[in-house]
Design an enzyme around this catalytic site. Sequence first.
Site, mmCIF file in Angstrom:
data_model
loop_
_atom_site.group_PDB
_atom_site.id
_atom_site.type_symbol
_atom_site.label_atom_id
_atom_site.label_comp_id
_atom_site.label_asym_id
_atom_site.label_seq_id
_atom_site.Cartn_x
_atom_site.Cartn_y
_atom_site.Cartn_z
ATOM 1 N N GLU A 1 -10.066 -9.861 -7.811
ATOM 2 C CA GLU A 1 -9.023 -8.847 -7.609
ATOM 3 C C GLU A 1 -7.850 -9.047 -8.568
ATOM 4 O OE1 GLU A 1 -9.994 -8.138 -2.864
ATOM 5 O OE2 GLU A 1 -8.016 -8.891 -3.450
ATOM 6 N N HIS B 1 -2.176 -5.373 1.521
ATOM 7 C CA HIS B 1 -3.504 -5.953 1.294
ATOM 8 C C HIS B 1 -3.356 -7.399 0.838
ATOM 9 C CE1 HIS B 1 -7.434 -6.762 -0.545
ATOM 10 N NE2 HIS B 1 -6.749 -7.225 -1.571
ATOM 11 N N LYS C 1 0.819 -1.213 0.000
ATOM 12 C CA LYS C 1 0.000 0.000 0.000
ATOM 13 C C LYS C 1 0.858 1.271 0.000
ATOM 14 C CE LYS C 1 -4.056 -2.100 2.247
ATOM 15 N NZ LYS C 1 -5.046 -1.987 3.355
ATOM 16 N N ASN D 1 -2.160 0.239 6.906
ATOM 17 C CA ASN D 1 -1.692 -1.039 7.435
ATOM 18 C C ASN D 1 -0.810 -1.825 6.461
ATOM 19 O OD1 ASN D 1 -3.674 -1.778 5.691
ATOM 20 N ND2 ASN D 1 -4.980 -2.791 7.193
ATOM 21 N N TYR E 1 -12.391 -1.408 -3.520
ATOM 22 C CA TYR E 1 -12.906 -1.617 -2.165
ATOM 23 C C TYR E 1 -14.422 -1.400 -2.095
ATOM 24 C CZ TYR E 1 -8.382 -2.247 0.239
ATOM 25 O OH TYR E 1 -7.182 -2.741 0.702
HETATM 26 P P1 ATP Z 1 -7.400 -5.696 3.095
HETATM 27 O O1 ATP Z 1 -8.747 -5.926 2.415
HETATM 28 O O2 ATP Z 1 -6.811 -4.317 2.781
HETATM 29 O O3 ATP Z 1 -6.438 -6.815 2.872
HETATM 30 P P2 ATP Z 1 -8.502 -6.671 5.563
HETATM 31 O O4 ATP Z 1 -9.144 -7.703 4.715
HETATM 32 O O5 ATP Z 1 -7.646 -7.120 6.696
HETATM 33 O O6 ATP Z 1 -7.649 -5.670 4.690
HETATM 34 P P3 ATP Z 1 -10.970 -5.193 5.493
HETATM 35 O O7 ATP Z 1 -12.032 -5.320 6.522
HETATM 36 O O8 ATP Z 1 -11.187 -5.820 4.162
HETATM 37 O O9 ATP Z 1 -9.600 -5.689 6.145
HETATM 38 O O10 ATP Z 1 -10.689 -3.625 5.311
HETATM 39 C C1 ATP Z 1 -10.075 -3.145 4.127
HETATM 40 C C2 ATP Z 1 -9.139 -2.020 4.507
HETATM 41 O O11 ATP Z 1 -9.912 -0.923 4.989
HETATM 42 C C3 ATP Z 1 -8.172 -2.318 5.638
HETATM 43 O O12 ATP Z 1 -7.013 -2.984 5.228
HETATM 44 C C4 ATP Z 1 -7.845 -0.934 6.125
HETATM 45 O O13 ATP Z 1 -6.909 -0.272 5.265
HETATM 46 C C5 ATP Z 1 -9.207 -0.250 6.009
HETATM 47 N N1 ATP Z 1 -9.973 -0.370 7.252
HETATM 48 C C6 ATP Z 1 -10.591 -1.478 7.738
HETATM 49 N N2 ATP Z 1 -11.217 -1.234 8.889
HETATM 50 C C7 ATP Z 1 -11.007 0.078 9.158
HETATM 51 C C8 ATP Z 1 -11.400 0.978 10.207
HETATM 52 N N3 ATP Z 1 -12.147 0.543 11.227
HETATM 53 N N4 ATP Z 1 -10.975 2.258 10.123
HETATM 54 C C9 ATP Z 1 -10.224 2.697 9.110
HETATM 55 N N5 ATP Z 1 -9.830 1.928 8.065
HETATM 56 C C10 ATP Z 1 -10.205 0.636 8.091
HETATM 57 MG MG MG Z 2 -10.260 -7.229 2.982
#
Ligand code: ATP
Ligand code: MG
Length: 133
Positions: free
Chosen positions: A126, A115, A9, A112, A49
């Site tokens: 994706e 992804h 990211k 974070n 997303y």
């Molecule tokens: P990713 O899809 O990016 O691999 P993930 O599957 O662990 O991450 P998801 O629930 O799909 O988590 O959330 C997608 C992304 O949205 C997260 O990686 C993070 O960057 C952001 N995100 C998720 N939860 C929050 C939150 N509570 N506040 C802010 N940003 C969030």
């Molecule tokens: Mg995710």
Amino acid sequence: MERTLAIIKPDSVKKNIIGKIIDRIEAEGFRIVEMRLVHLKAEEAMNFYAVHREKPFYADLVAFMSSGDSVVLLLERENAIVRWREVMGATDPAKAAPGTLRRLYGFSIERNAVHGSDARDTAAAEIGFFFKS
Ligand code: ATP
Ligand code: MG
């Protein structure tokens, strides 16, 4: 063999740690099938997303993901989807296990570091989003 979509990211690219993350990808036994530096447009981040469009963090997430360059990678390994999620760690770096990429390099639940696709069907979608062949 299974394939998954990984993204380094914008926070990681800005920190100049693409190499550290790719080093870990290779050390964990993934083969990099395809890889590209991209700067997502806001509209592309919105589509990528889209599953989160009702969430309160959606607008911030889209702004973050389109704020700079990312590296998109098509990874292959046995059990690649689950294994890559294990290497990444929990979404919130503060809750991610020691040694995981998000614990090592993540700044916040939003910024974070990486992804990873979360299931077979989302991985296929994706991968198709970034790698047209
Ligand atoms: P990713 O899809 O990016 O691999 P993930 O599957 O662990 O991450 P998801 O629930 O799909 O988590 O959330 C997608 C992304 O949205 C997260 O990686 C993070 O960057 C952001 N995100 C998720 N939860 C929050 C939150 N509570 N506040 C802010 N940003 C969030
Ligand atoms: Mg995710």
